[in-house]
Design an enzyme around this catalytic site. Structure first.
Site, short mmCIF file in Angstrom:
data_model
loop_
_atom_site.label_atom_id
_atom_site.label_comp_id
_atom_site.label_asym_id
_atom_site.label_seq_id
_atom_site.Cartn_x
_atom_site.Cartn_y
_atom_site.Cartn_z
N LEU A 139 0.83 -1.20 0.00
CA LEU A 139 0.00 0.00 0.00
C LEU A 139 0.87 1.26 0.00
O LEU A 139 2.08 1.20 0.20
CB LEU A 139 -0.93 -0.02 1.21
N LYS A 168 14.58 -0.80 5.33
CA LYS A 168 14.11 -0.25 4.06
C LYS A 168 14.21 1.27 4.06
O LYS A 168 14.61 1.89 3.06
CB LYS A 168 12.67 -0.69 3.80
N THR A 225 6.25 0.36 2.11
CA THR A 225 7.29 1.14 2.78
C THR A 225 6.58 2.12 3.70
O THR A 225 6.11 3.18 3.27
CB THR A 225 8.16 1.90 1.76
#
Length: 277
Positions: A65, A163, A93
């Site tokens: 998403l 990330k 993320t």
């Protein structure tokens, strides 16, 4: 084969879902813009009218998403539908705080793995993403291998944290390359010569990404990622890059374009068109 519910069919989600469908998993898909499910339905997926409908009967739920708000809204709709034993793989993320908030929403017995990915649309399509998996990824690792190479990062939330670190480095490097080329122009250095030299420097990877074609990392989403990062700690250089990206994203077309287009704007001296840069 586990039944999978895949929520979020954007530039990355759609090719990832297609990989799972091609691997033989029964696949139910949902996207806020329902028309995006059409190509996958034509290939054998089932479209759901809501997130809650999508996850009913699923063994594995995958979310890809746009941002923490979208994840929170989906979690509120989905959590009551999840029985013990369901495995939720969160691949957006969104940062570790959003992952922790998601974990707090889930019923007892639902396992959460945070597994954001490195790589763009090309790597999503050919199954060569880098998957940063936090938490107990073992029960879903065979599913994730259809999407790329799994790297175990540690406890829940560690994948989301790493990330952010990697995206911040990549986006910072692209912006530095763009400004270095702007400096080259101001100094009268030939643009091709400067680009070749940068490509052979320690910034070679960032240089390649600044001119990449056939991939898509939306400028508005890049700005979202850096916005999450600067909330964690003081990052003056990243703040400057974020200002560049937010300025670029004021143009609606550029907001939806790949970050290479934002880099082109950064490296273009004021008063000159991008085509001249």
């Amino acid at each position: 084969m586990e039944k999978i519910a895949f929520l979020g069919l954007g530039h990355m989600g759609a090719p990832m879902a297609r990989r799972l469908l091609a691997a033989g998993h029964p696949l139910t898909v949902w996207n806020r813009t329902a028309a995006k499910a059409g190509p996958l339905v034509a290939e054998g997926a089932v479209a759901a009218g809501s997130p809650a409908e999508a996850v009913r009967g699923a063994d594995v739920v995958v979310t890809m998403l746009a941002d923490p708000a979208a994840l929170g809204a989906v979690a509120d709709a989905v959590a009551p539908e999840l029985p013990p034993g369901v495995r939720w793989v969160e691949m957006s993320t969104v940062g570790p705080d959003a992952v922790r908030a998601l974990a707090a929403r889930l019923p007892d017995g639902v396992m959460l793995v945070d597994a954001p990915v490195m790589g763009s649309t090309d790597r999503a399509a050919d199954g060569t993403l880098g998957i940063l998996a936090g938490g107990d990824a073992g029960p879903v690792e065979h599913v994730l291998r259809h999407l790329g190479t799994v790297t175990r990062t540690g406890p829940p939330g560690s994948g989301a944290a790493l990330k952010l670190v990697l995206n911040t480095a990549v986006l910072g490097g692209v912006a530095v390359v763009a400004e270095a080329l702007r400096l080259a122009d101001a100094l009268g250095v030939d643009a091709g010569t400067a680009r070749t030299a940068l490509a052979g420097s320690p910034l070679g990877g960032a240089t390649a990404r600044a001119f990449a074609e056939g991939v898509h990392f939306e400028t508005a989403l890049a700005a979202k990622d850096l916005g999450i990062a600067v909330e964690v700690t003081e990052l003056p250089v990243v703040e400057a890059v974020l200002a560049h990206l937010r300025h670029a994203a004021q143009d609606p077309a550029l907001a939806r374009a790949d970050i290479a287009q934002a880099a082109a704007r950064i490296r273009t001296p004021a008063g000159r068109s991008r085509s001249a840069a």
